[in-house]
Design a protein around this motif. Structure first.
Motif, PDB file in Angstrom:
ATOM      1  N   LEU A 360       0.858  -1.082  -0.232  1.00 16.79           N
ATOM      2  CA  LEU A 360       0.201  -0.078  -0.102  1.00 16.79           C
ATOM      3  C   LEU A 360       0.433   1.398   0.063  1.00 16.79           C
ATOM      4  N   GLU A 361       1.614   1.549   0.582  1.00 14.26           N
ATOM      5  CA  GLU A 361       2.754   2.945   0.505  1.00 14.26           C
ATOM      6  C   GLU A 361       3.327   3.199  -0.296  1.00 14.26           C
ATOM      7  N   ASN A 362       4.254   1.466  -1.382  1.00  8.12           N
ATOM      8  CA  ASN A 362       4.559   1.901  -2.642  1.00  8.12           C
ATOM      9  C   ASN A 362       3.540   2.126  -3.354  1.00  8.12           C
ATOM     10  N   THR A 363       2.456   1.521  -3.181  1.00  4.07           N
ATOM     11  CA  THR A 363       1.306   2.009  -4.270  1.00  4.07           C
ATOM     12  C   THR A 363       1.106   3.559  -4.277  1.00  4.07           C
ATOM     13  N   ILE A 364       1.057   3.675  -3.487  1.00  2.19           N
ATOM     14  CA  ILE A 364       0.731   5.638  -3.203  1.00  2.19           C
ATOM     15  C   ILE A 364       1.937   6.173  -3.156  1.00  2.19           C
ATOM     16  N   LYS A 365       3.198   6.202  -2.904  1.00  2.00           N
ATOM     17  CA  LYS A 365       4.108   7.170  -3.269  1.00  2.00           C
ATOM     18  C   LYS A 365       4.390   6.784  -5.177  1.00  2.00           C
ATOM     19  N   LYS A 366       4.088   6.235  -5.502  1.00  2.00           N
ATOM     20  CA  LYS A 366       4.467   5.750  -7.030  1.00  2.00           C
ATOM     21  C   LYS A 366       2.680   6.912  -7.251  1.00  2.00           C
ATOM     22  N   ALA A 367       1.533   6.557  -7.108  1.00  2.00           N
ATOM     23  CA  ALA A 367       0.876   7.338  -7.607  1.00  2.00           C
ATOM     24  C   ALA A 367       1.108   9.059  -7.065  1.00  2.00           C
ATOM     25  N   GLU A 377      -6.965   9.513  -8.595  1.00  2.00           N
ATOM     26  CA  GLU A 377      -7.447   8.745  -9.344  1.00  2.00           C
ATOM     27  C   GLU A 377      -7.392   7.220  -9.371  1.00  2.00           C
ATOM     28  N   ARG A 378      -8.272   6.566  -9.142  1.00  2.00           N
ATOM     29  CA  ARG A 378      -8.209   4.486  -9.567  1.00  2.00           C
ATOM     30  C   ARG A 378      -7.241   4.277 -10.023  1.00  2.00           C
ATOM     31  N   LYS A 379      -6.965   4.940 -11.333  1.00  2.00           N
ATOM     32  CA  LYS A 379      -6.239   5.136 -12.531  1.00  2.00           C
ATOM     33  C   LYS A 379      -4.859   5.275 -12.583  1.00  2.00           C
ATOM     34  N   ASP A 380      -5.057   6.496 -11.435  1.00  2.00           N
ATOM     35  CA  ASP A 380      -3.225   6.525 -11.021  1.00  2.00           C
ATOM     36  C   ASP A 380      -2.670   5.161  -9.887  1.00  2.00           C
ATOM     37  N   LEU A 381      -3.169   4.519  -9.152  1.00  2.62           N
ATOM     38  CA  LEU A 381      -3.303   3.917  -8.747  1.00  2.62           C
ATOM     39  C   LEU A 381      -2.755   2.338  -8.712  1.00  2.62           C
ATOM     40  N   PHE A 382      -3.143   1.551  -9.849  1.00  4.17           N
ATOM     41  CA  PHE A 382      -3.561  -0.310 -10.460  1.00  4.17           C
ATOM     42  C   PHE A 382      -3.209   0.540 -12.054  1.00  4.17           C
ATOM     43  N   ALA A 383      -2.523   0.997 -12.091  1.00  2.00           N
ATOM     44  CA  ALA A 383      -2.056   1.237 -13.529  1.00  2.00           C
ATOM     45  C   ALA A 383      -1.302   0.263 -14.037  1.00  2.00           C
ATOM     46  N   GLU A 384      -0.340  -0.589 -13.468  1.00  2.49           N
ATOM     47  CA  GLU A 384       0.037  -2.124 -14.196  1.00  2.49           C
ATOM     48  C   GLU A 384      -0.805  -2.811 -13.717  1.00  2.49           C
ATOM     49  N   THR A 385      -1.641  -2.593 -12.833  1.00  3.91           N
ATOM     50  CA  THR A 385      -2.851  -3.462 -12.245  1.00  3.91           C
ATOM     51  C   THR A 385      -3.979  -3.542 -13.534  1.00  3.91           C
ATOM     52  N   GLN A 386      -4.277  -2.839 -14.452  1.00  2.65           N
ATOM     53  CA  GLN A 386      -4.897  -2.725 -15.003  1.00  2.65           C
ATOM     54  C   GLN A 386      -4.746  -3.110 -16.760  1.00  2.65           C
ATOM     55  N   ASN A 387      -3.515  -3.360 -16.753  1.00  3.75           N
ATOM     56  CA  ASN A 387      -3.221  -4.541 -17.571  1.00  3.75           C
ATOM     57  C   ASN A 387      -2.744  -5.753 -17.457  1.00  3.75           C
ATOM     58  N   ALA A 388      -2.786  -6.063 -16.081  1.00  3.12           N
ATOM     59  CA  ALA A 388      -2.073  -7.517 -15.503  1.00  3.12           C
ATOM     60  C   ALA A 388      -2.978  -8.414 -16.354  1.00  3.12           C
ATOM     61  N   SER A 389      -2.453  -9.714 -16.860  1.00 10.24           N
ATOM     62  CA  SER A 389      -3.304 -10.775 -16.818  1.00 10.24           C
ATOM     63  C   SER A 389      -3.750 -11.315 -15.894  1.00 10.24           C
ATOM     64  N   VAL A 390      -4.193 -12.128 -16.316  1.00  8.65           N
ATOM     65  CA  VAL A 390      -5.362 -12.891 -15.520  1.00  8.65           C
ATOM     66  C   VAL A 390      -5.344 -13.866 -14.241  1.00  8.65           C
ATOM     67  N   ARG A 391      -4.082 -14.286 -14.712  1.00  6.35           N
ATOM     68  CA  ARG A 391      -3.540 -15.223 -13.774  1.00  6.35           C
ATOM     69  C   ARG A 391      -2.951 -14.267 -12.889  1.00  6.35           C
ATOM     70  N   ASP A 392      -2.097 -13.372 -13.626  1.00  2.00           N
ATOM     71  CA  ASP A 392      -1.371 -12.064 -11.946  1.00  2.00           C
ATOM     72  C   ASP A 392      -2.530 -11.942 -11.260  1.00  2.00           C
ATOM     73  N   PHE A 393      -3.817 -11.536 -11.744  1.00  2.00           N
ATOM     74  CA  PHE A 393      -4.573 -10.665 -10.719  1.00  2.00           C
ATOM     75  C   PHE A 393      -5.692 -11.864  -9.763  1.00  2.00           C
ATOM     76  N   LEU A 394      -5.091 -13.547 -10.749  1.00  2.00           N
ATOM     77  CA  LEU A 394      -6.392 -14.649  -9.684  1.00  2.00           C
ATOM     78  C   LEU A 394      -4.753 -14.542  -8.433  1.00  2.00           C
ATOM     79  N   GLU A 395      -3.649 -15.033  -8.927  1.00  2.00           N
ATOM     80  CA  GLU A 395      -2.569 -14.812  -7.575  1.00  2.00           C
ATOM     81  C   GLU A 395      -2.854 -13.712  -6.644  1.00  2.00           C
TER      82      GLU A 395
END
Length: 461
Positions: A360-367, A377-395
Motif C-alpha cells: 500500500l505504501e509503495n502504491t501510494i508513493k508511486k501514485a 484517481e483509480r487509474k493512478d493507483l493501479f495503472a499496471e494492474t489494469q493491464n495485468a494478466s488474468v493469472r496475475d490478478f487471480l494470484e
C-alpha cells in the motif's frame, strides 16, 4: 516528578532513620514491613529501598521480579554489615545502589538525591528520544478490531523485559511493532538493532550475530562486535528467525538463557544485556514439527506472541493508512498537497493487498509521484494492474485463501478453487446481464446448457 519512595524493611529503627533523614527534604515515604505488602504497593514508585532479608522472603528475589515487572523503578538494596557478597550479587542483578547497615544519614541522602537526579535525566532523555523517533518512524495507524488488539498487546508487553515473538505476513509491519515495543520499554535509552536472517547467507549469519575476532576467518581483517553487542542495553530484532540454521539456534538459546556468548575465534565469554524480539512470516509450530526449528527455542521465543492481521482483514484502516502515506510522501518529496478521489478510495478497499501495508505504501508513493493534478484517481493507483494478466490478478486475489488451504493435509484444493472462481465469475456476469443467462453464456463463451447446469450445481438459481 513525584518524590515518593517505597521502603520495604521490617526493622522499625531503620524506618525511623529513613523518615528522619528524608522527610524534611520533601520526600514522601511509604513503608511496608513484608515483601508481599511491598510488592502489592510498588506501582507508581520510581525509587524503592529494599532490605535484603525479610520475614517472608529474599529481597534479591524481589529485586529480580521488580526488574521484570516494574523496570522503571530504581532499587537501592539495604544489606546487613558483612554481607558484601549479597550486595555484589544484587548489583549484578540490576540494583541501582546499596546501603550497608547501620548506614550514615548523609550517605542515604546522597544516594537518594543521585537516584532522583538520574530518574529526572532519564525522563528528559526519553522525551527527547521519543520526539526524535516520532520524526523518523512511521506511526502505527488503525482503528480496526485486529490492530487495536495489537496496540493493547504492545502496551501490555513493552514494560515487561521478556522475549516477544511477532508474527504476520510479509509487509504487515512487524519491525514497526518491534520498534514500538522498544520505544515504550525501559530500554528506550538503548539502541534498537534489526537483523534480517533471510537477507544474510547462512554461513555468515553466526558471525554477523555474535561478532568475530581479528583473523578468525579469511577476510576477518578487523574485529567486529556483532549485532548482539551493538544492541547491548537495548533491543535486538531477529527478523525471519525461522531461517536460522539449527546449529546457530542452539547458540542463540544459550545466550537467551545465560546472557553470554563467545565471538567467533575467541575463547573469552562476553556478557550482553539485550532484549530479543523475534519476527516471522511462517508458522513456527510447523517449523518445529518439520525439524527446522528447535522446540526449546520456540518455547523460549513464544513467551508472548503478537500476531499482526493482514491488511485485507483491516478494511477500515486502508484509506486512513493511504492518506497518511500520501501526506508523508508529499512532505518528504516537497510535492503539492494531493487527495484520493472517492473512486480511488473504493479501489483501495476492494483490492486484497497481498503485499500488505508495504505494498500500500509503495502504491501510494508511486501514485503521488506520477499522478497529474491534486486528485489521485483509480487509474493512478493501479495503472499496471489494469493491464495485468488474468493469472496475475487471480494470484493476488487467491493468495491469502491458498495459504490457509495449504495447511490442511487434504483440502481438495483444485476443485475448491475452481468452484469458487466459477461461482464468483458467474455472479458478476449475471449481475451485468441482469440475470439473462443467454447473454451471460455468450459473454462467458460457454454453452447456455452448460451455464444452466453449473448454476444448478452451485445452487445459484
Amino acid at each position: 516528578m513525584n518524590r515518593r519512595i517505597l521502603v520495604i524493611d521490617d526493622d522499625e529503627s531503620v524506618l525511623w532513620v529513613i523518615r528522619k533523614a528524608l522527610e524534611p527534604s520533601g520526600y514522601d515515604i511509604e513503608a511496608k514491613t513484608t515483601l508481599k505488602a511491598g510488592m502489592k504497593a510498588i506501582d507508581g514508585f520510581r525509587l524503592v529501598l529494599l532490605d535484603m532479608m525479610l520475614p517472608d522472603g529474599s529481597g534479591l528475589d524481589a529485586l529480580k521480579e521488580i526488574r521484570v515487572f516494574n523496570p522503571d523503578a530504581l532499587v537501592v538494596m539495604i544489606t546487613a554489615h558483612g554481607r558484601m557478597e549479597s550486595a555484589v550479587e544484587a548489583m549484578r542483578e540490576g540494583a541501582y545502589d546499596y546501603l550497608e547497615k547501620p548506614f550514615d544519614i548523609e550517605e542515604l541522602r546522597i544516594v537518594v538525591g543521585k537516584a532522583f537526579r538520574d530518574i529526572s535525566l532519564r525522563d528528559e532523555l526519553t522525551s527527547l528520544r521519543q520526539h526524535k523517533e516520532e520524526q523518523k518512524t512511521s506511526p502505527m495507524i488503525g482503528k480496526s478490531k485486529g490492530i487495536l488488539k495489537v496496540f493493547k498487546e504492545i502496551g501490555r508487553v513493552a514494560p515487561k523485559d521478556v522475549t516477544v515473538l511477532v508474527s504476520g505476513e510479509s509487509g504487515t509491519g512487524k519491525e514497526l511493532v518491534a520498534k514500538s515495543i522498544h520505544n515504550n520499554s525501559p530500554r528506550k535509552f538503548g539502541p534498537f538493532v534489526a537483523l534480517n536472517a533471510a537477507a544474510i547467507p547462512k554461513d555468515l549469519l553466526e558471525a554477523e550475530l555474535f561478532g568475530w575476532e581479528k583473523g578468525a576467518f579469511t577476510g576477518a581483517h578487523e574485529k567486529n562486535p556483532g549485532k548482539i553487542q551493538s544492541a547491548d542495553g537495548g533491543t535486538l530484532l531477529l527478523d525471519e528467525i525461522s531461517e536460522l540454521d539449527i546449529n546457530l539456534q542452539a547458540k542463540l538459546l544459550r545466550f537467551l538463557q545465560e546472557h553470554e556468548y563467545s565471538p567467533i575465534g575467541s575463547t573469552r565469554t562476553v556478557r550482553a544485556d539485550v532484549r530479543i524480539i523475534g519476527a516471522t512470516n511462517r508458522d513456527l509450530k510447523d517449523c518445529v514439527r518439520n525439524g527446522q526449528f528447535r522446540e526449546d527455542l520456540y518455547y523460549r521465543f513464544n513467551v508472548i506472541e503478537i500476531s499482526l492481521p493482514p491488511l485485507r482483514n483491516r478494511e477500515e484502516d486502508i484509506v486512513p493508512l493511504a492518506s497518511h502515506f500520501l501526506a508523508e510522501t508529499s512532505r518528504l518529496l516537497d510535492l503539492p498537497p494531493k487527495e484520493l478521489s472517492r473512486d480511488a478510495q473504493k479501489a483501495l478497499r476492494e483490492y486484497d493487498w497481498p503485499g500488505n501495508v508495504r505494498e500500500l505504501e509503495n502504491t501510494i508513493k508511486k501514485a503521488a509521484l506520477l499522478s497529474q493534478g491534486n486528485l489521485i484517481e483509480r487509474k493512478d493507483l493501479f495503472a499496471e494492474t489494469q493491464n495485468a494478466s488474468v493469472r496475475d490478478f487471480l494470484e493476488g486475489k487467491l493468495n491469502g485463501f491458498l495459504k490457509q488451504m495449504k495447511k490442511l493435509e487434504s483440502s481438495n484444493l483444485y476443485d475448491t478453487v475452481t468452484m469458487e472462481v466459477e461461482k464468483a465469475l458467474f455472479a458478476i456476469v449475471l449481475k451485468e446481464t441482469e440475470g439473462n443467462q443467454v447473454k451471460a453464456a455468450k459473454i462467458l463463451g460457454i454453452n447456455r446448457n452448460t451455464l444452466a447446469k453449473k448454476l444448478k450445481l452451485y445452487h445459484m438459481v
